[in-house]
Scaffold this motif. Structure first.
Motif, PDB file in Angstrom:
ATOM      1  N   SER A  85       0.775  -1.225  -0.053  1.00 15.90           N
ATOM      2  CA  SER A  85      -0.433   0.187   0.299  1.00 15.90           C
ATOM      3  C   SER A  85       0.632   1.294   0.011  1.00 15.90           C
ATOM      4  O   SER A  85       2.061   1.020   0.428  1.00 15.90           O
ATOM      5  CB  SER A  85      -1.107  -0.192   1.524  1.00 15.90           C
ATOM      6  OG  SER A  85      -0.443  -0.108   2.554  1.00 15.90           O
ATOM      7  N   LYS A  86       0.421   2.592  -0.594  1.00 17.98           N
ATOM      8  CA  LYS A  86       0.921   3.293  -0.493  1.00 17.98           C
ATOM      9  C   LYS A  86       0.743   4.074   0.671  1.00 17.98           C
ATOM     10  O   LYS A  86      -0.206   3.904   1.788  1.00 17.98           O
ATOM     11  CB  LYS A  86       0.494   4.909  -1.580  1.00 17.98           C
ATOM     12  CG  LYS A  86       0.178   4.067  -2.821  1.00 17.98           C
ATOM     13  CD  LYS A  86       1.819   3.989  -3.662  1.00 17.98           C
ATOM     14  CE  LYS A  86       2.283   4.224  -4.967  1.00 17.98           C
ATOM     15  NZ  LYS A  86       3.324   3.134  -5.080  1.00 17.98           N
ATOM     16  N   MET A  97       0.035   6.193   3.977  1.00 17.94           N
ATOM     17  CA  MET A  97      -0.692   7.139   4.374  1.00 17.94           C
ATOM     18  C   MET A  97      -0.181   8.181   5.370  1.00 17.94           C
ATOM     19  O   MET A  97       0.719   7.617   5.947  1.00 17.94           O
ATOM     20  CB  MET A  97      -1.539   7.130   5.366  1.00 17.94           C
ATOM     21  CG  MET A  97      -3.029   7.479   5.941  1.00 17.94           C
ATOM     22  SD  MET A  97      -3.972   6.837   6.819  1.00 17.94           S
ATOM     23  CE  MET A  97      -5.239   7.729   6.349  1.00 17.94           C
ATOM     24  N   TYR A 122       4.130   0.759   2.445  1.00 17.54           N
ATOM     25  CA  TYR A 122       3.956  -0.462   3.401  1.00 17.54           C
ATOM     26  C   TYR A 122       3.268  -1.946   2.993  1.00 17.54           C
ATOM     27  O   TYR A 122       3.307  -2.457   1.657  1.00 17.54           O
ATOM     28  CB  TYR A 122       2.528   0.024   4.028  1.00 17.54           C
ATOM     29  CG  TYR A 122       3.628   1.544   5.128  1.00 17.54           C
ATOM     30  CD1 TYR A 122       3.141   0.929   6.882  1.00 17.54           C
ATOM     31  CD2 TYR A 122       3.593   2.872   4.513  1.00 17.54           C
ATOM     32  CE1 TYR A 122       3.523   2.029   7.385  1.00 17.54           C
ATOM     33  CE2 TYR A 122       4.280   3.653   5.603  1.00 17.54           C
ATOM     34  CZ  TYR A 122       4.004   3.257   7.267  1.00 17.54           C
ATOM     35  OH  TYR A 122       4.695   4.287   7.768  1.00 17.54           O
ATOM     36  N   ASN A 150       0.714  -4.426   4.233  1.00 17.61           N
ATOM     37  CA  ASN A 150      -0.736  -4.424   5.366  1.00 17.61           C
ATOM     38  C   ASN A 150      -1.114  -6.383   5.036  1.00 17.61           C
ATOM     39  O   ASN A 150      -0.831  -6.399   4.424  1.00 17.61           O
ATOM     40  CB  ASN A 150      -1.397  -3.057   5.218  1.00 17.61           C
ATOM     41  CG  ASN A 150      -1.440  -1.915   5.702  1.00 17.61           C
ATOM     42  OD1 ASN A 150      -0.366  -1.161   5.269  1.00 17.61           O
ATOM     43  ND2 ASN A 150      -0.815  -1.981   7.126  1.00 17.61           N
ATOM     44  N   ARG A 209       4.232   9.574  14.615  1.00 18.42           N
ATOM     45  CA  ARG A 209       2.597   9.547  14.437  1.00 18.42           C
ATOM     46  C   ARG A 209       2.393   9.008  12.582  1.00 18.42           C
ATOM     47  O   ARG A 209       1.485   7.977  12.349  1.00 18.42           O
ATOM     48  CB  ARG A 209       1.510  10.339  14.734  1.00 18.42           C
ATOM     49  CG  ARG A 209       0.537   9.591  14.949  1.00 18.42           C
ATOM     50  CD  ARG A 209      -0.606  10.728  15.964  1.00 18.42           C
ATOM     51  NE  ARG A 209      -1.396   9.601  15.870  1.00 18.42           N
ATOM     52  CZ  ARG A 209      -3.320  10.228  16.546  1.00 18.42           C
ATOM     53  NH1 ARG A 209      -2.344  11.374  17.037  1.00 18.42           N
ATOM     54  NH2 ARG A 209      -4.237   9.439  16.589  1.00 18.42           N
ATOM     55  N   TRP A 210       3.764   9.510  12.337  1.00 23.25           N
ATOM     56  CA  TRP A 210       2.729   9.826  10.403  1.00 23.25           C
ATOM     57  C   TRP A 210       4.336   8.373   9.632  1.00 23.25           C
ATOM     58  O   TRP A 210       3.874   8.872   8.498  1.00 23.25           O
ATOM     59  CB  TRP A 210       2.762  10.633  10.060  1.00 23.25           C
ATOM     60  CG  TRP A 210       1.115  11.762  10.872  1.00 23.25           C
ATOM     61  CD1 TRP A 210       0.550  12.095  11.612  1.00 23.25           C
ATOM     62  CD2 TRP A 210       0.063  10.427   9.801  1.00 23.25           C
ATOM     63  NE1 TRP A 210      -0.694  12.789  12.127  1.00 23.25           N
ATOM     64  CE2 TRP A 210      -1.229  11.305  11.183  1.00 23.25           C
ATOM     65  CE3 TRP A 210      -1.091   9.299   9.669  1.00 23.25           C
ATOM     66  CZ2 TRP A 210      -2.399  10.685  10.873  1.00 23.25           C
ATOM     67  CZ3 TRP A 210      -1.912  10.009   9.609  1.00 23.25           C
ATOM     68  CH2 TRP A 210      -3.124  10.334  10.010  1.00 23.25           C
ATOM     69  N   ARG A 228       8.054   2.996   9.890  1.00 21.36           N
ATOM     70  CA  ARG A 228       7.645   1.918  11.341  1.00 21.36           C
ATOM     71  C   ARG A 228       8.283   1.040  10.726  1.00 21.36           C
ATOM     72  O   ARG A 228       8.256   0.071   9.559  1.00 21.36           O
ATOM     73  CB  ARG A 228       6.403   2.473  11.739  1.00 21.36           C
ATOM     74  CG  ARG A 228       5.088   1.559  11.719  1.00 21.36           C
ATOM     75  CD  ARG A 228       4.091   2.748  10.909  1.00 21.36           C
ATOM     76  NE  ARG A 228       4.910   3.979  11.784  1.00 21.36           N
ATOM     77  CZ  ARG A 228       3.986   4.403  12.144  1.00 21.36           C
ATOM     78  NH1 ARG A 228       3.203   4.124  13.470  1.00 21.36           N
ATOM     79  NH2 ARG A 228       3.901   5.729  12.592  1.00 21.36           N
ATOM     80  N   ASP A 274       3.963  -2.049  13.222  1.00 21.61           N
ATOM     81  CA  ASP A 274       2.754  -1.825  13.673  1.00 21.61           C
ATOM     82  C   ASP A 274       2.047  -2.655  14.598  1.00 21.61           C
ATOM     83  O   ASP A 274       1.612  -3.921  13.250  1.00 21.61           O
ATOM     84  CB  ASP A 274       1.704  -1.008  13.171  1.00 21.61           C
ATOM     85  CG  ASP A 274       2.013   0.242  13.393  1.00 21.61           C
ATOM     86  OD1 ASP A 274       2.321   1.142  14.843  1.00 21.61           O
ATOM     87  OD2 ASP A 274       1.844   1.566  12.715  1.00 21.61           O
ATOM     88  N   PHE A 281      -5.816   0.043   3.187  1.00 21.79           N
ATOM     89  CA  PHE A 281      -5.470  -1.334   3.426  1.00 21.79           C
ATOM     90  C   PHE A 281      -5.500  -2.019   5.092  1.00 21.79           C
ATOM     91  O   PHE A 281      -5.722  -2.830   5.355  1.00 21.79           O
ATOM     92  CB  PHE A 281      -3.386  -0.530   4.262  1.00 21.79           C
ATOM     93  CG  PHE A 281      -3.689   0.649   5.116  1.00 21.79           C
ATOM     94  CD1 PHE A 281      -2.882   0.385   6.122  1.00 21.79           C
ATOM     95  CD2 PHE A 281      -3.273   2.198   4.643  1.00 21.79           C
ATOM     96  CE1 PHE A 281      -3.126   1.592   6.771  1.00 21.79           C
ATOM     97  CE2 PHE A 281      -3.223   3.158   5.579  1.00 21.79           C
ATOM     98  CZ  PHE A 281      -3.670   2.395   6.521  1.00 21.79           C
TER      99      PHE A 281
HETATM  100  N1  ROI Z   1       0.366   3.997   5.578  1.00 22.62           N
HETATM  101  C1  ROI Z   1       0.295   2.476   4.745  1.00 22.62           C
HETATM  102  N2  ROI Z   1      -0.267   2.427   3.726  1.00 22.62           N
HETATM  103  N3  ROI Z   1       0.055   1.581   5.519  1.00 22.62           N
HETATM  104  C2  ROI Z   1      -0.047   1.897   7.339  1.00 22.62           C
HETATM  105  O1  ROI Z   1       0.376   0.773   8.292  1.00 22.62           O
HETATM  106  C3  ROI Z   1       0.467   2.489   7.905  1.00 22.62           C
HETATM  107  N4  ROI Z   1       0.784   3.087   9.348  1.00 22.62           N
HETATM  108  C4  ROI Z   1       0.867   4.344   9.790  1.00 22.62           C
HETATM  109  C5  ROI Z   1       0.671   5.357   8.669  1.00 22.62           C
HETATM  110  C6  ROI Z   1       2.050   6.138   9.314  1.00 22.62           C
HETATM  111  C7  ROI Z   1      -1.033   6.067   9.618  1.00 22.62           C
HETATM  112  N5  ROI Z   1       0.776   5.689   7.268  1.00 22.62           N
HETATM  113  C8  ROI Z   1       0.754   4.180   6.998  1.00 22.62           C
HETATM  114  O2  ROI Z   1       1.207   4.532  11.438  1.00 22.62           O
END
Ligand code: ROI
Length: 162
Positions: A46-47, A49, A57, A59, A92-93, A96, A99, A127
């Motif tokens: 996924s792109k 967010m 990412y 997911n 937060r954004w 990582r 998660d 996602f």
């Molecule tokens: N964006 C995507 N595509 N997948 C995530 O798991 C994800 N997790 C996040 C933020 C930074 C919001 N963006 C994300 O915590």
């Protein structure tokens, strides 16, 4: 036989070999005490967010049946995130390593200092919704929303099922 609850956990990573991070997390979740895995979705690419200057990412969503309380499960999931090398900082954004977010804990609504369930952003995140709809047929959120309905309506934002 203690009461058990079906829980959906969202997995995400965009650092340090994300596919491996997510599949290792699924294995670690299978070893959480008093819990068993019901289903694991496909992995999705996924792109991001949030800021776009970070990698895409991986997911997935995993469902488990557990007799742990929501907070005991949160402790176990945070231990898995920490073991993966996650550093908790104010990003937060940002990117990582791992998660592991509790999306749904049965049909409960939970709101305390450590945990908000349903996950606050889940209705707006392709996602989360698409892997969730893949493994949960006819699931409804505590507010009555049909997951299938919102998953069918959301823009997939170029997400690829791997
Ligand atoms: N964006 C995507 N595509 N997948 C995530 O798991 C994800 N997790 C996040 C933020 C930074 C919001 N963006 C994300 O915590």
């Amino acid at each position: 036989m203690p009461t058990t609850t079906i829980v959906y956990v969202g997995l995400g990573s965009n650092l340090s070999k994300p596919r491996l991070q997510v599949s290792n997390a699924a294995k670690a979740i299978a070893n959480i005490e008093n819990s068993r895995v019901c289903a694991l979705s496909s992995l999705y690419l996924s792109k991001p967010m949030g800021p776009q200057d970070q990698d895409d990412y991986i997911n997935a969503v995993i469902s488990i049946e557990t007799s742990l309380s929501a907070l005991a499960l949160l402790d176990a999931l945070q231990a898995i995130e920490n073991a993966a090398g996650r550093v908790r900082k104010d990003n937060r954004w940002g990117a990582r390593i791992l998660d592991c977010d509790i999306l749904l804990y049965g049909n409960e609504s939970i709101d305390n200092a450590r945990l908000t369930v349903p996950h606050y952003g889940m209705k707006l995140r392709e996602f989360v919704l698409l892997p969730l709809a893949e493994i949960a047929t006819n699931l409804y959120l505590p507010d009555g929303t049909s997951v299938n309905t919102i998953a069918n309506e959301i823009n997939s934002n170029g997400m690829v099922k791997l």
